[in-house]
Write a protein that holds these residues in place. Structure first.
Motif, PDB file in Angstrom:
ATOM      1  N   ALA A 254       0.817  -1.209   0.000  1.00 35.44           N
ATOM      2  CA  ALA A 254       0.000   0.000   0.000  1.00 35.44           C
ATOM      3  C   ALA A 254       0.845   1.250   0.000  1.00 35.44           C
ATOM      4  O   ALA A 254       1.980   1.278   0.497  1.00 35.44           O
ATOM      5  CB  ALA A 254      -0.923   0.010   1.220  1.00 35.44           C
ATOM      6  N   GLY A 255       0.259   2.300  -0.543  1.00 36.54           N
ATOM      7  CA  GLY A 255       0.796   3.649  -0.467  1.00 36.54           C
ATOM      8  C   GLY A 255      -0.321   4.572  -0.045  1.00 36.54           C
ATOM      9  O   GLY A 255      -1.390   4.128   0.368  1.00 36.54           O
ATOM     10  N   GLN A 256      -0.119   5.852  -0.185  1.00 36.21           N
ATOM     11  CA  GLN A 256      -1.150   6.800   0.216  1.00 36.21           C
ATOM     12  C   GLN A 256      -2.292   6.889  -0.789  1.00 36.21           C
ATOM     13  O   GLN A 256      -3.375   7.388  -0.462  1.00 36.21           O
ATOM     14  CB  GLN A 256      -0.524   8.183   0.418  1.00 36.21           C
ATOM     15  N   ASP A 257      -2.078   6.389  -2.006  1.00 39.97           N
ATOM     16  CA  ASP A 257      -3.103   6.512  -3.044  1.00 39.97           C
ATOM     17  C   ASP A 257      -3.811   5.195  -3.325  1.00 39.97           C
ATOM     18  O   ASP A 257      -4.542   5.082  -4.295  1.00 39.97           O
ATOM     19  CB  ASP A 257      -2.486   7.044  -4.336  1.00 39.97           C
ATOM     20  N   GLY A 258      -3.608   4.178  -2.496  1.00 44.28           N
ATOM     21  CA  GLY A 258      -4.297   2.917  -2.722  1.00 44.28           C
ATOM     22  C   GLY A 258      -3.462   1.729  -2.290  1.00 44.28           C
ATOM     23  O   GLY A 258      -2.375   1.870  -1.709  1.00 44.28           O
ATOM     24  N   ALA A 259      -3.998   0.545  -2.550  1.00 44.66           N
ATOM     25  CA  ALA A 259      -3.347  -0.690  -2.129  1.00 44.66           C
ATOM     26  C   ALA A 259      -3.339  -1.687  -3.277  1.00 44.66           C
ATOM     27  O   ALA A 259      -4.164  -1.623  -4.194  1.00 44.66           O
ATOM     28  CB  ALA A 259      -4.077  -1.286  -0.924  1.00 44.66           C
ATOM     29  N   THR A 260      -2.400  -2.630  -3.201  1.00 48.02           N
ATOM     30  CA  THR A 260      -2.295  -3.708  -4.181  1.00 48.02           C
ATOM     31  C   THR A 260      -2.416  -5.039  -3.466  1.00 48.02           C
ATOM     32  O   THR A 260      -1.730  -5.280  -2.465  1.00 48.02           O
ATOM     33  CB  THR A 260      -0.961  -3.646  -4.940  1.00 48.02           C
ATOM     34  N   LEU A 261      -3.282  -5.900  -3.977  1.00 41.71           N
ATOM     35  CA  LEU A 261      -3.454  -7.237  -3.430  1.00 41.71           C
ATOM     36  C   LEU A 261      -2.872  -8.234  -4.413  1.00 41.71           C
ATOM     37  O   LEU A 261      -3.201  -8.202  -5.613  1.00 41.71           O
ATOM     38  CB  LEU A 261      -4.936  -7.566  -3.210  1.00 41.71           C
TER      39      LEU A 261
END
Length: 439
Positions: A254-261
């Protein structure tokens, strides 16, 4: 299954019926991804879809198919004392001496468990008592109000049972030892009365005479079957647009602009907001994000007998033995106890059999035939409070796990709190005590 929500104040956006295409449909990834299809994830999905958000739940087995499916079916709103303050530390030596007693720790697992046990011991300090109690009371009040509303909106109110509970004592000494905990409940307006003799026999006929007294809690509630309730609430959320994808999530970033699964097949999904509600596995995903949360796994066991096994009038609580008996629409559930053994060890169903033997002694005439044994993983934190809040390094990720024995009880409150955090609204209770960073 549609509910009767009519206003934004009740959680559903007035314009949610005119839903815009989801970000996923537009090729932009998920709007909100929830990892975990248990009762916490289900309730979060219900509240978020009511608010008009697009939600996808990811789970390796299905909706309400694992720990949330086999619990004791209680809405334990009056169970406000954190475990560390219930005398468990005092009882540990006696309980651990019995490998099939209320609490068991496999010897090979003890070294790994010691840091958690130390935190559990510290959480029981007298100077922390009032703060822990107040946090739990606030959460329980919110939980009861939110569940009553969600039951009505989802059309599941007929699944509620309001028969009260009985907690038993085998001696005057055991009864007297319980009185301080009842006094604490009384301070917060929780109703109860101590019973014995004919009144006790009337509340539960056929009980063994070994129990000299009990405490009746008339406001205690249970549900017809926790798995059926969870699936019904999910049907309500699904009717509002929630989606489910059956897959194992191997990693999150994750970062401040979203997440990756990252999924089990190696593919990825992007999400603007990620909710981690994966129960006993949640801390492993939090570790991907550089956060160490001291979650341990209480492995709970039960046996569900046919409804004809015994005429149990209400939930029966044998606190000195660490288990309960609950009448369900689908059978009679005998279960509880705690085995602190992690998520890798195979089940030890000798514990289920030991509980059933005790139940036969406590309810003479109980028919133990044709039972279904089960084991589930309770995700527990040392101070008995869940983590509800944003990850340390990314506001795109919100944690919602660690409810221990109270996942069903507190799930609607957690769903409400998650919705408020996602929408940037002020939560109805102070979340400092539930902060993921408190450790």
């Amino acid at each position: 299954m549609q509910g009767n929500s009519k206003s934004a104040e009740e959680g559903r956006s007035p314009s949610s019926a005119l839903r815009a295409p989801s970000p996923r449909e537009q090729g932009e990834g998920e709007d909100i991804a929830i990892v975990g299809g248990g009762i916490i994830g289900i309730c979060a999905a219900a509240y978020l879809t009511e608010a008009g958000r697009n939600v996808t739940i990811f789970d390796r087995t299905g909706i309400c198919e694992e720990t949330s499916s086999g619990n004791a079916a209680a809405f334990a709103f009056s169970d406000v004392l954190p475990l560390a303050h219930k005398g468990m530390i005092r009882q540990l030596p006696k309980w651990l001496a019995d490998p099939l007693g209320p609490l068991s720790i496999p010897p090979a697992y003890l070294p790994k468990l010691l840091p958690w046990l130390f935190r559990f011991w510290r959480a029981g300090r007298a100077d922390l008592y009032e703060a822990s109690l107040a946090a739990q009371v606030g959460m329980m009040r919110l939980a009861e109000a939110e569940w009553m509303g969600l039951l009505d909106r989802s059309g599941t109110r007929p699944m509620l049972r309001e028969d009260g509970s009985l907690e038993f004592y085998e001696s005057e000494a055991e009864f007297r030892a319980s009185l301080p905990s009842w006094a604490a409940r009384e301070r917060f307006g929780i109703g109860f009365r101590h019973v014995e003799g004919e009144e006790l026999a009337g509340l539960q006929p056929g009980l063994s005479p070994r129990f000299v007294k009990a405490t009746f809690v008339p406001g205690w509630k249970t549900v017809a079957d926790p798995k059926l309730l969870g699936k019904a609430v999910w049907a309500y959320a699904e009717g509002l647009g929630a989606r489910f994808e059956k897959t194992r999530i191997e990693r999150v970033d994750a970062g401040q602009d979203g997440a990756t699964l990252t999924l089990a097949d190696g593919t990825t999904r992007r999400a603007r907001q990620l909710i981690i509600a994966a129960g006993a596995w949640s801390h492993l995903l939090a570790k991907n994000l550089g956060e160490r949360i001291p979650l341990e796994t209480e492995r709970g066991y039960n046996t569900t007998l046919p409804k004809t096994a015994f005429d149990v009038k209400r939930q029966l609580i044998f606190s000195g033995h660490g288990f309960v008996i609950t009448p369900l629409d689908t059978g009679l559930r005998v279960g509880g106890a705690v085995e602190l053994g992690g998520i890798e060890r195979p089940p030890n169903y000798a514990r289920s059999k030991a509980l059933l033997e005790k139940a036969k002694a406590f309810l003479p005439g109980l028919d133990p035939a044709d039972g279904r044994e089960w084991m589930g993983f309770r995700p527990s934190l040392p101070d008995s409070l869940p983590v509800i809040g944003a990850a340390r390094n990314s506001a795109s990720v919100i944690y919602a796990f660690g409810h221990g024995h109270l996942g069903l009880t507190q799930s609607a409150a957690t769903g409400r709190l998650i919705r408020d955090l996602v929408l940037g609204q002020t939560p109805p209770i102070d979340l400092a005590s539930f902060s993921p960073q408190r450790f």
